[in-house]
Design an enzyme around this catalytic site. Sequence first.
Site, short mmCIF file in Angstrom:
data_model
loop_
_atom_site.label_atom_id
_atom_site.label_comp_id
_atom_site.label_asym_id
_atom_site.label_seq_id
_atom_site.Cartn_x
_atom_site.Cartn_y
_atom_site.Cartn_z
N HIS A 22 0.81 -1.23 0.00
CA HIS A 22 0.00 0.00 0.00
C HIS A 22 0.85 1.28 0.00
O HIS A 22 0.76 2.14 0.87
CB HIS A 22 -1.13 -0.01 1.03
CG HIS A 22 -0.82 -0.17 2.49
ND1 HIS A 22 0.12 0.55 3.16
CD2 HIS A 22 -1.39 -0.97 3.42
CE1 HIS A 22 0.13 0.22 4.42
NE2 HIS A 22 -0.78 -0.71 4.61
N HIS A 76 -5.19 -8.85 14.31
CA HIS A 76 -5.35 -7.59 13.56
C HIS A 76 -6.13 -7.88 12.28
O HIS A 76 -5.83 -8.85 11.58
CB HIS A 76 -3.94 -7.06 13.26
CG HIS A 76 -3.86 -5.84 12.43
ND1 HIS A 76 -4.83 -4.86 12.38
CD2 HIS A 76 -2.86 -5.40 11.59
CE1 HIS A 76 -4.45 -3.91 11.56
NE2 HIS A 76 -3.27 -4.21 11.06
N GLU A 78 -6.41 -6.17 9.41
CA GLU A 78 -5.94 -5.81 8.06
C GLU A 78 -5.73 -7.09 7.26
O GLU A 78 -5.26 -8.11 7.78
CB GLU A 78 -4.66 -4.96 8.13
CG GLU A 78 -4.39 -4.29 6.79
CD GLU A 78 -3.39 -3.13 6.85
OE1 GLU A 78 -2.74 -2.94 7.88
OE2 GLU A 78 -3.29 -2.41 5.84
N ASP A 80 -3.83 -8.41 5.18
CA ASP A 80 -2.59 -9.20 5.03
C ASP A 80 -2.52 -10.27 6.13
O ASP A 80 -1.75 -11.22 6.02
CB ASP A 80 -1.34 -8.31 5.04
CG ASP A 80 -1.34 -7.24 6.12
OD1 ASP A 80 -2.42 -6.87 6.60
OD2 ASP A 80 -0.24 -6.78 6.48
N HIS A 142 -1.52 -1.59 14.76
CA HIS A 142 -1.55 -0.55 13.77
C HIS A 142 -2.94 0.05 13.50
O HIS A 142 -3.07 1.14 12.97
CB HIS A 142 -0.94 -1.18 12.50
CG HIS A 142 -1.14 -0.55 11.21
ND1 HIS A 142 -1.43 -1.21 10.06
CD2 HIS A 142 -1.05 0.77 10.88
CE1 HIS A 142 -1.51 -0.38 9.05
NE2 HIS A 142 -1.29 0.82 9.51
N ASP A 161 1.83 -6.58 13.82
CA ASP A 161 2.60 -5.60 13.05
C ASP A 161 3.79 -5.03 13.83
O ASP A 161 4.82 -4.67 13.24
CB ASP A 161 1.70 -4.43 12.61
CG ASP A 161 0.91 -4.75 11.35
OD1 ASP A 161 1.24 -5.73 10.66
OD2 ASP A 161 -0.05 -4.02 11.05
N TYR A 189 9.94 0.11 8.42
CA TYR A 189 8.58 -0.33 8.75
C TYR A 189 7.95 0.62 9.78
O TYR A 189 6.81 1.06 9.64
CB TYR A 189 8.63 -1.76 9.30
CG TYR A 189 7.27 -2.38 9.44
CD1 TYR A 189 6.71 -3.10 8.40
CD2 TYR A 189 6.53 -2.21 10.60
CE1 TYR A 189 5.46 -3.65 8.51
CE2 TYR A 189 5.28 -2.76 10.72
CZ TYR A 189 4.75 -3.48 9.68
OH TYR A 189 3.49 -4.01 9.80
N HIS A 220 5.24 -9.84 10.19
CA HIS A 220 5.99 -9.64 8.94
C HIS A 220 7.48 -9.83 9.22
O HIS A 220 8.00 -9.33 10.23
CB HIS A 220 5.82 -8.20 8.42
CG HIS A 220 4.43 -7.84 8.03
ND1 HIS A 220 3.82 -8.33 6.91
CD2 HIS A 220 3.53 -7.02 8.62
CE1 HIS A 220 2.61 -7.83 6.81
NE2 HIS A 220 2.40 -7.03 7.84
FE1 FEO Z 1 -1.62 -3.49 9.61
FE2 FEO Z 1 0.43 -6.06 8.49
O1 FEO Z 1 -1.16 -5.09 8.73
#
Ligand code: FEO
Length: 391
Positions: A22, A76, A78, A80, A142, A161, A189, A220
Amino acid sequence: MHQIVKDIHWTGYIDWDLRNFHGYETPVGSTYNAYLILDEAPVLIDTVKHYGAEEMIDRIKEVIDPAKIKYIISNHTEMDHSGSIDAILKYCPNAEVVCSPKGAQELKRHFKKDWKFKIVNTGDELNIGKRTLSFLLTPMVHWPDSMVTYSAHDKILFSNDAFGQHRASDERYADEVGSDIVFEDAAKYYANIVMPYGNQVLKALEAASKLAIEMICPSHGLIWRTKEDLLEILSLYHKWANYESENKCLIAYDTMWNSTRQMATKFKHLIDAQGLPVKMVGLQEVHISNIVTDILTSKFVLFGTPILNNRMLPTMAALLMYLKGLKTRNHYATTFGSYGWSKIGFKEFEQSIADAGFELMGEGRYSQFVPDDSELENLKSVVDKIKEKIG
Ligand code: FEO
């Protein structure tokens, strides 16, 4: 399949081809980390982007029949991390989706599915056999829904995250890749994803400081497992969350006919001559997400743009808009650039820098068309101000 510690397996997806997350440039890809805990009630912590579902499920099948999974913890929403919940629930339709109150709202908005939710708050525990997992809500690290999961039995923090980095790698641990490289990834990051939420990060760090942690498993990139790496990444997060920067200078500029570049180059030489660390980045050449990483640690930022149609260049406007959203603090800035017949556009430029959270150090340095020698020499007074601020 990769066993992290006894009965905890990494079941994520390595996104080797990802080059943009993104808007964030990811030159070496990324990973979406999911973790499977084998206990009396097997638990999957987070999932992966939807296109990695099949691979994640294959990894799970290497160690357990996915039908046996009793809980899917969604730290989370999101996508991903939540993008494959639906795919895994096809194997274990009775599994409960464990998430924060906001997580349940957000997952419903995303997927329009009536999953079995188990809502948890900070301090809540989930016994899964010999382990009891606990949860800590970390809103805005996040998203509003974000939380982390802790296994006291293993002394592992599944941090989602937080503490993550975008790096695709066959290695699973930061020390295997080279911790210094991974700290740089973590800085990028933090700068691009976490920076707006310094206060919330500090609260989360305070709460996490009460936990015995021997491993941090983010969602991640690489896992932090050595004592030195754990101390360093926690210390870096403290520093970044407190908006502490270093006595470094960054010159971020764009140019049309080389005049603003001449000024940028002169600044570089003048700052070099003072023995201060300085970096020069052209907005056409360097991706915005890398510039923001340099800004994270640079106390002094020199922004340069020529004027086009009474405005700063769109590349500079994009950088400043991005920075405004990231809400950085504790930086000094100066402005410079060339103009043709009107300096009016520099007012908006300066205001945008102030709106992005920078303290402007006096008047900007602007030259008509092409700077002459005396104008270039006069840039030294800006460098003198920088030295004054350093003290
Ligand atoms: Fe806020 Fe890796 O997603």
